[in-house]
Design a protein around this motif. Structure first.
Motif, PDB file in Angstrom:
ATOM      1  N   LEU A  32     -20.060  10.405  24.744  1.00 16.39           N
ATOM      2  CA  LEU A  32     -20.646  10.986  25.956  1.00 16.39           C
ATOM      3  C   LEU A  32     -22.123  11.270  25.768  1.00 16.39           C
ATOM      4  CD1 LEU A  32     -17.836  13.448  27.136  1.00 16.39           C
ATOM      5  CD2 LEU A  32     -18.621  11.369  28.293  1.00 16.39           C
ATOM      6  N   LEU A  33     -22.477  11.834  24.600  1.00 17.22           N
ATOM      7  CA  LEU A  33     -23.879  12.135  24.318  1.00 17.22           C
ATOM      8  C   LEU A  33     -24.695  10.849  24.250  1.00 17.22           C
ATOM      9  CD1 LEU A  33     -26.080  14.155  23.562  1.00 17.22           C
ATOM     10  CD2 LEU A  33     -25.365  13.962  21.167  1.00 17.22           C
ATOM     11  N   LEU A  34     -24.129   9.812  23.606  1.00 16.10           N
ATOM     12  CA  LEU A  34     -24.839   8.536  23.490  1.00 16.10           C
ATOM     13  C   LEU A  34     -25.060   7.917  24.864  1.00 16.10           C
ATOM     14  CD1 LEU A  34     -26.005   6.359  21.634  1.00 16.10           C
ATOM     15  CD2 LEU A  34     -23.728   5.341  21.509  1.00 16.10           C
ATOM     16  N   PHE A  81     -30.606   8.285  30.300  1.00 10.79           N
ATOM     17  CA  PHE A  81     -31.875   8.999  30.458  1.00 10.79           C
ATOM     18  C   PHE A  81     -33.051   8.107  30.104  1.00 10.79           C
ATOM     19  CE2 PHE A  81     -35.301  11.582  28.627  1.00 10.79           C
ATOM     20  CZ  PHE A  81     -35.582  12.411  29.689  1.00 10.79           C
ATOM     21  N   LEU A  82     -32.947   7.418  28.954  1.00  4.80           N
ATOM     22  CA  LEU A  82     -34.050   6.549  28.538  1.00  4.80           C
ATOM     23  C   LEU A  82     -34.186   5.354  29.452  1.00  4.80           C
ATOM     24  CD1 LEU A  82     -33.604   6.588  24.648  1.00  4.80           C
ATOM     25  CD2 LEU A  82     -35.270   7.855  26.019  1.00  4.80           C
ATOM     26  N   ARG A 129     -10.765  13.122  17.316  1.00  8.53           N
ATOM     27  CA  ARG A 129     -10.797  12.482  18.635  1.00  8.53           C
ATOM     28  C   ARG A 129     -11.765  13.190  19.569  1.00  8.53           C
ATOM     29  NH1 ARG A 129      -4.978  11.961  18.144  1.00  8.53           N
ATOM     30  NH2 ARG A 129      -4.739  13.811  19.466  1.00  8.53           N
ATOM     31  N   VAL A 130     -11.759  14.517  19.552  1.00 10.12           N
ATOM     32  CA  VAL A 130     -12.658  15.288  20.412  1.00 10.12           C
ATOM     33  C   VAL A 130     -14.116  15.018  20.043  1.00 10.12           C
ATOM     34  CG1 VAL A 130     -13.410  17.610  21.043  1.00 10.12           C
ATOM     35  CG2 VAL A 130     -10.962  17.083  20.919  1.00 10.12           C
ATOM     36  N   LEU A 131     -14.416  15.028  18.714  1.00 10.17           N
ATOM     37  CA  LEU A 131     -15.798  14.792  18.266  1.00 10.17           C
ATOM     38  C   LEU A 131     -16.255  13.379  18.626  1.00 10.17           C
ATOM     39  CD1 LEU A 131     -15.786  16.566  14.779  1.00 10.17           C
ATOM     40  CD2 LEU A 131     -16.878  17.341  16.883  1.00 10.17           C
ATOM     41  N   THR A 132     -15.332  12.395  18.485  1.00  6.62           N
ATOM     42  CA  THR A 132     -15.692  11.019  18.843  1.00  6.62           C
ATOM     43  C   THR A 132     -16.015  10.901  20.323  1.00  6.62           C
ATOM     44  OG1 THR A 132     -14.288  10.134  17.065  1.00  6.62           O
ATOM     45  CG2 THR A 132     -14.907   8.615  18.835  1.00  6.62           C
TER      46      THR A 132
END
Length: 281
Positions: free
Chosen positions: A47-49, A55-56, A39-42
């Motif tokens: 968030l990163l995506l 940004f783009l 769950r944490v990694l997902t």
């Protein structure tokens, strides 16, 4: 022979709902840890995506392929533009090569221009263009200002005054600026006017011409670019001479030069002159 009575055990009390999971087989500790890690990694992945997309999304490519940064929409600023609309600004035409730079620094046109008009005291003005710009391009802009203000249908028609362009070293009543959309917006805002980087404006002793409008006019103006340029010079200089805004007097009639023609003609015809027929329309 006496029998020993059977004693039945008391029934177990029912567990409250919050402890009902105790009736289930407990999940192994290692399994819970792995599920929590997934769950944490997902969450971190999404968030990163999201960050990458945001940004783009700030960058687009212009028609010529050069990357440009799309600025955030500014908050509304108090003030009244000389041509401030009640509705959103209409879309501008396709881009043209710009004549002014974007540095925020200005080049003054040197020398003296001809005296414009036939009677009255001389009212002097300067012409400056935002750098980087060639001396020839700055001189071309000054020539167009002279042609607009020196036409017999312009403000000199009254014969109450004459006009003359002078260099920066000479005293002048006002200065005509050709400034980029960004610089003109900042200059007008400092004077209490909000143009949204779209219109030109006039401040005390400053006539500020927006380069986007100078090179591209406005969509649906219904007249050549040269006509729009004559209009915007005479309109903003008209403010310098104390004239306020006017309205269309009827469908099919010439628009008064002090009408906000940048935001639509309202049925009138494009007109760049204060005195197109030796009289105000």
């Amino acid at each position: 022979m006496s029998r020993t009575p059977l004693v039945r055990p008391a029934p177990l009390p029912e567990l409250p709902p919050e402890f009902a999971y105790l009736d289930e087989e407990p999940e192994p500790t290692g399994s819970r840890t792995r599920r929590r890690r997934r769950r944490v990694l997902t969450a971190l992945f999404y968030l990163l995506l999201t960050g990458i997309v945001l940004f783009l999304g700030r960058y687009v490519r212009a028609d010529d392929g050069d990357p440009i940064v799309v600025p955030a929409v500014p908050a509304a600023t108090a003030g009244v533009s000389t041509e401030a609309p009640s509705a959103p600004a209409p879309a501008s035409p396709a881009p043209h090569p710009h004549e002014a730079g974007t540095s925020g620094k200005f080049r003054s046109v040197t020398g003296y221009g001809p005296v414009l008009g036939t009677a009255g005291p001389i009212r002097r003005f300067r012409v400056v263009v935002e750098q980087p710009v060639s001396a020839d391009a700055a001189a071309d802009f000054a020539d167009e200002v002279n042609r607009a203000l020196g036409d017999p249908r312009s403000w000199i028609h009254t014969r109450k005054f004459r006009l003359q362009r002078v260099p920066m070293s000479a005293k002048a009543e006002f200065t005509v600026f050709l400034a980029s959309a960004r610089s003109s917006e900042e200059m007008c805002r400092k004077g209490g006017l909000e143009t949204d980087g779209y219109t030109s404006c006039r401040l005390s002793e400053q006539v500020i011409i927006n380069d986007d409008r100078w090179v591209g006019s406005v969509r649906g103006y219904g007249a050549p670019l040269s006509t729009y340029r004559q209009y915007v010079i005479n309109h903003e200089v008209g403010h310098q001479f104390g004239h306020g805004h006017e309205s269309c007097l009827g469908k099919g009639r010439r628009a008064p030069v002090m009408m906000q023609q940048t935001y639509g003609l309202k049925g009138c015809l494009a007109n760049p002159w204060p005195y197109p027929d030796a009289a105000r329309p």
